[in-house]
Design an enzyme around this catalytic site. Structure first.
Site, PDB file in Angstrom:
ATOM      1  N   GLY A  38       0.831  -1.197   0.000  1.00 18.01           N
ATOM      2  CA  GLY A  38       0.000   0.000   0.000  1.00 18.01           C
ATOM      3  C   GLY A  38       0.864   1.245   0.000  1.00 18.01           C
ATOM      4  O   GLY A  38       1.993   1.244  -0.494  1.00 18.01           O
ATOM      5  N   CYS A  39       0.363   2.322   0.564  1.00 20.01           N
ATOM      6  CA  CYS A  39       1.091   3.589   0.596  1.00 20.01           C
ATOM      7  C   CYS A  39       2.448   3.416   1.263  1.00 20.01           C
ATOM      8  O   CYS A  39       2.532   2.950   2.402  1.00 20.01           O
ATOM      9  CB  CYS A  39       0.271   4.636   1.352  1.00 20.01           C
ATOM     10  N   PHE A  40       3.507   3.822   0.565  1.00 24.69           N
ATOM     11  CA  PHE A  40       4.842   3.603   1.128  1.00 24.69           C
ATOM     12  C   PHE A  40       5.101   4.455   2.359  1.00 24.69           C
ATOM     13  O   PHE A  40       5.931   4.089   3.199  1.00 24.69           O
ATOM     14  CB  PHE A  40       5.959   3.762   0.093  1.00 24.69           C
ATOM     15  N   TRP A  41       4.416   5.556   2.532  1.00 28.02           N
ATOM     16  CA  TRP A  41       4.584   6.351   3.754  1.00 28.02           C
ATOM     17  C   TRP A  41       4.303   5.503   4.996  1.00 28.02           C
ATOM     18  O   TRP A  41       5.003   5.607   6.004  1.00 28.02           O
ATOM     19  CB  TRP A  41       3.629   7.540   3.773  1.00 28.02           C
ATOM     20  N   CYS A  42       3.246   4.695   4.914  1.00 28.52           N
ATOM     21  CA  CYS A  42       2.798   3.913   6.066  1.00 28.52           C
ATOM     22  C   CYS A  42       3.737   2.749   6.356  1.00 28.52           C
ATOM     23  O   CYS A  42       4.080   2.490   7.519  1.00 28.52           O
ATOM     24  CB  CYS A  42       1.384   3.390   5.820  1.00 28.52           C
TER      25      CYS A  42
END
Length: 206
Positions: A38-42
């Site tokens: 999913g979102c790489f930030w997370c």
């Protein structure tokens, strides 16, 4: 929107350790793992906390260099996935240990081409293996998790040979730590970090 892996049927503290794993090295070194959840930030926010992890870099894998930029990847038409490249010390942690956190905390591996409200192939669950050992460990662990029925649905994580890793734009790096009050980070990334701290505190950096 808070993150909650609704498909997980057991407590994260009871999440299985990988039966097949690489042995810990006798001396410090550096190895790489590339994961998409999913979102790489997370995902980045989770792995930055782990003992044995030396560096985490957000980026793109699965597509070509020509379209390895955030605007293009967000269209979902470039074949890239948002990934994290994890540099770790194999004398302190292992590929299997990193996968345990990947499956228990970092994302929901039963969601196909999405994570919650983030929808598209760029948010797919994938392991980009660097060699045959990583491939064997990942394949065995997925079979182990499905056999143990730790989720209410099958694991849909794809295994792809790592061809290239393209580092994401500078503003994406260490994003969650730099923007803790942003709505998406507060609602999606930080609950994963809290979950890691609650259930895997012995595996965190001092």
């Amino acid at each position: 929107m808070s993150f909650f892996n609704s498909s997980l049927r057991i407590s994260p503290k009871d999440f299985p350790v990988a039966d097949l794993d690489e042995a810990l090295a006798s001396s410090p070194g550096r190895k790489l793992a590339v994961l998409a959840g999913g979102c790489f930030w997370c995902v980045e926010a989770v792995y930055r906390e782990l003992s044995g992890v030396l560096k985490v870099v957000n980026g793109y894998s699965g597509g070509t260099a020509e379209t390895a930029d955030y605007k293009a990847v967000c269209t979902g038409r470039t074949d890239h996935a948002e990934v994290v490249q994890i540099e770790y010390d194999p004398s302190q942690t292992s590929f299997g240990a990193l996968l345990r956190i990947f499956f228990a905390v970092a994302h929901d591996p039963t969601q196909l081409d999405r994570q919650g409200n983030d929808i598209g192939t760029q948010y797919r669950s994938a392991i980009f293996y660097a060699d045959e050992e990583q491939k064997r460990i990942a394949e065995a662990y997925i079979r182990q998790l499905d056999a143990a029925q730790v989720y209410s649905a099958p694991v849909v994580t794809k295994l792809d040979k790592l061809e290239d890793f393209f580092e994401a734009e500078a503003y994406h790096q260490n994003y969650a730590a730099l923007h803790p009050n942003e709505g998406y980070i507060a609602g999606v990334a930080l609950p994963k970090v809290d979950k890691l701290r609650r259930y895997f505190g012995e595996e965190l950096k001092a």
